[in-house]
Scaffold this motif. Structure first.
Motif, short mmCIF file in Angstrom:
data_model
loop_
_atom_site.label_atom_id
_atom_site.label_comp_id
_atom_site.label_asym_id
_atom_site.label_seq_id
_atom_site.Cartn_x
_atom_site.Cartn_y
_atom_site.Cartn_z
N ASP A 219 0.84 -1.19 0.00
CA ASP A 219 0.00 0.00 0.00
C ASP A 219 0.88 1.25 0.00
O ASP A 219 1.76 1.40 0.84
CB ASP A 219 -0.91 -0.01 1.23
CG ASP A 219 -2.12 0.88 1.07
OD1 ASP A 219 -2.65 0.98 -0.05
OD2 ASP A 219 -2.55 1.48 2.07
N TYR A 235 -6.44 -8.19 -3.36
CA TYR A 235 -6.57 -6.74 -3.44
C TYR A 235 -6.47 -6.28 -4.89
O TYR A 235 -5.62 -6.77 -5.65
CB TYR A 235 -5.47 -6.03 -2.63
CG TYR A 235 -5.54 -6.26 -1.15
CD1 TYR A 235 -6.24 -5.39 -0.31
CD2 TYR A 235 -4.89 -7.36 -0.58
CE1 TYR A 235 -6.30 -5.61 1.06
CE2 TYR A 235 -4.94 -7.58 0.79
CZ TYR A 235 -5.66 -6.70 1.60
OH TYR A 235 -5.70 -6.93 2.95
N HIS A 236 -7.30 -5.31 -5.26
CA HIS A 236 -7.10 -4.63 -6.53
C HIS A 236 -5.86 -3.75 -6.41
O HIS A 236 -5.56 -3.20 -5.33
CB HIS A 236 -8.30 -3.74 -6.88
CG HIS A 236 -9.57 -4.49 -7.08
ND1 HIS A 236 -9.69 -5.52 -7.99
CD2 HIS A 236 -10.80 -4.36 -6.49
CE1 HIS A 236 -10.93 -5.99 -7.96
NE2 HIS A 236 -11.61 -5.31 -7.06
N ASP A 238 -4.65 -0.38 -7.37
CA ASP A 238 -5.16 0.90 -7.84
C ASP A 238 -4.01 1.87 -8.09
O ASP A 238 -3.11 2.00 -7.26
CB ASP A 238 -6.12 1.48 -6.79
CG ASP A 238 -6.88 2.69 -7.31
OD1 ASP A 238 -6.86 2.93 -8.53
OD2 ASP A 238 -7.49 3.40 -6.48
N VAL A 240 -2.98 5.52 -8.13
CA VAL A 240 -3.56 6.74 -7.54
C VAL A 240 -2.80 8.00 -7.90
O VAL A 240 -3.26 9.11 -7.60
CB VAL A 240 -3.64 6.60 -6.00
CG1 VAL A 240 -4.59 5.48 -5.61
CG2 VAL A 240 -2.25 6.38 -5.39
N GLU A 250 -1.98 1.89 -4.62
CA GLU A 250 -2.57 1.52 -3.33
C GLU A 250 -3.29 0.19 -3.48
O GLU A 250 -3.73 -0.17 -4.58
CB GLU A 250 -3.54 2.60 -2.84
CG GLU A 250 -2.86 3.90 -2.44
CD GLU A 250 -3.84 4.93 -1.90
OE1 GLU A 250 -5.07 4.66 -1.92
OE2 GLU A 250 -3.38 6.01 -1.48
N ASP A 252 -6.50 -2.01 -2.84
CA ASP A 252 -7.92 -1.74 -2.73
C ASP A 252 -8.66 -3.05 -2.44
O ASP A 252 -8.68 -3.96 -3.28
CB ASP A 252 -8.42 -1.11 -4.03
CG ASP A 252 -9.93 -0.86 -4.05
OD1 ASP A 252 -10.58 -1.09 -3.01
OD2 ASP A 252 -10.43 -0.43 -5.10
N GLY A 254 -11.84 -3.41 -2.17
CA GLY A 254 -13.24 -3.22 -2.55
C GLY A 254 -13.83 -4.42 -3.25
O GLY A 254 -13.21 -5.48 -3.36
N ARG A 261 -10.39 -10.56 -7.63
CA ARG A 261 -9.68 -9.45 -6.97
C ARG A 261 -8.28 -9.96 -6.65
O ARG A 261 -8.16 -10.86 -5.83
CB ARG A 261 -10.42 -9.02 -5.69
CG ARG A 261 -9.90 -7.75 -5.08
CD ARG A 261 -10.69 -7.31 -3.85
NE ARG A 261 -10.77 -8.38 -2.87
CZ ARG A 261 -11.90 -8.84 -2.33
NH1 ARG A 261 -13.06 -8.30 -2.64
NH2 ARG A 261 -11.87 -9.83 -1.46
N THR A 267 -6.83 -1.85 -12.57
CA THR A 267 -5.51 -1.25 -12.69
C THR A 267 -5.35 -0.50 -14.01
O THR A 267 -4.83 0.62 -14.04
CB THR A 267 -4.43 -2.34 -12.58
OG1 THR A 267 -4.61 -3.05 -11.35
CG2 THR A 267 -3.03 -1.74 -12.62
#
Length: 350
Positions: A219, A235-236, A238, A240, A250, A252, A254, A261, A267
């Motif tokens: 992260d 985790y995705h 991402d 940012v 990061e 993610d 979600g 995922r 991405t």
């Protein structure tokens, strides 16, 4: 109807896996408790596909897979434990020709495997359609000499590469990273559909095979020239920001997308929105549609896009869906993907 062989030294696991497969309409034609029994069952019942445990007495899963791919190629789904040792032997199994793997959620004998029932059924139905030529290619040598990718000439500033892959992807990703010239100074983000406990070991393997500095993404990680990060399982990944020529990412947690995922689309779409340098996206072997929308986003943002061809993809689902969008610039075989990436970036500096 798909005809399956279930190979596991645990009678409980054989029974559970058989129930799972039969609940999904797959015909379990035989069961075996070790590799010797499995070879006899293959000879007698001629199954379309097999689930294979790794740790078995007399003849384990690795030796079984090697012999099967040499004597009578058969699509194999490895059933493995969620441990560091489990990850290592699973990668060995994939190198020997196994098509994909599923992890036992909690140990060697796990009734929790029922939580993976739909995943197992879908994987077996998909890999059962792989023809013998693709199986033999999958079981080919993994230490073949790298393709002669021309590293001469200039490259653009701030080149960023996003690679997405699923079933059959680990070996192709490794080959591509091994062949990419370090002189290009790429920032590389890899999204391989892979569970946690496996992505860190995958990153280590790629780091050992490649001239790039490869690690599992964390992260807030920043990816600079010569760096490659692997999306962490669960985790995705991402994108940012793009401060001072580094890609900031990061993790993610979600909702899943395409029921996975990390998802490739997450991405690629974020990179298309936030990366201001030159951007190339690649979608390689795998089932489903993940990556198609992501490549379209990269294309719309002025980037370049590549899909693996049908002949060298173990599963052509993801590349096919990407190609159908009309937003793919190059359709390349496995052995030319690194060359295509290199030429795509070099084209910006011409």
């Amino acid at each position: 109807m798909v005809r399956a062989l279930v190979v596991d030294d645990s009678s409980v696991m054989r029974e559970i896996l058989s129930q799972i497969l039969e609940s999904g309409g797959i015909d379990v034609v035989a069961r075996a408790s070790n590799g010797y029994e499995a070879l006899e069952a293959i000879e007698e019942h001629d199954p379309d596909v097999a689930t294979v445990d790794i740790n078995m007495p007399k003849m384990g899963g690795l030796e079984l897979i090697e012999r099967v791919m040499d004597e009578r190629p058969l699509p194999v789904l490895v059933v493995s434990s969620q441990t560091e040792r489990g990850a290592d032997v699973t990668f060995e199994a994939l190198e020997l020709g196994a098509i994909d793997y599923v992890t036992k959620p909690s140990g060697e004998v796990s009734i929790d495997i029922w939580s993976k029932d739909q995943e197992i059924i879908e994987q077996l139905e998909t890999i059962a359609r792989i023809d013998e030529d693709r199986l033999r290619r999958a079981a080919g040598p993994t230490d073949a000499a790298a393709s002669d990718v021309d590293a001469s000439g200039s490259f653009p500033n701030d080149p960023t590469l996003i690679i997405g892959a699923s079933t059959g992807g680990p070996q192709v990703v490794e080959r591509v990273l091994r062949e990419l010239p370090s002189e290009a100074g790429l920032r590389i983000l890899v999204v391989q559909h892979m569970t946690d406990h496996y992505t860190s070991r995958f990153a280590q393997r790629l780091d050992e095979a490649s001239e790039y500095n490869v690690r599992e993404a964390t992260d807030g990680d920043r990816v600079g020239p010569g760096d490659a990060v692997i999306a962490k399982g669960g985790y995705h990944l991402d994108v940012v920001g793009f401060p001072r020529g580094t890609v900031r990412v990061e993790l993610d947690g979600g909702p899943k997308r395409h029921n996975v995922r990390p998802a490739i689309d997450v991405t690629m779409e974020a990179a298309a929105e936030r990366v201001t340098g030159n951007l190339v996206g690649v979608v390689m072997t795998g089932m489903g549609a993940d990556g198609a929308e992501g490549l379209s986003s990269i294309k719309a943002a002025g980037g370049k896009t590549i899909a693996q061809d049908e002949e060298t993809s173990r599963i052509f689902g993801m590349p096919q869906r990407a190609i159908e969008t009309g937003d793919v610039d190059m359709i390349l075989p496995e052995e030319r993907i690194a060359e295509g990436i290199t030429n795509a970036f070099r084209g910006w500096s011409a």
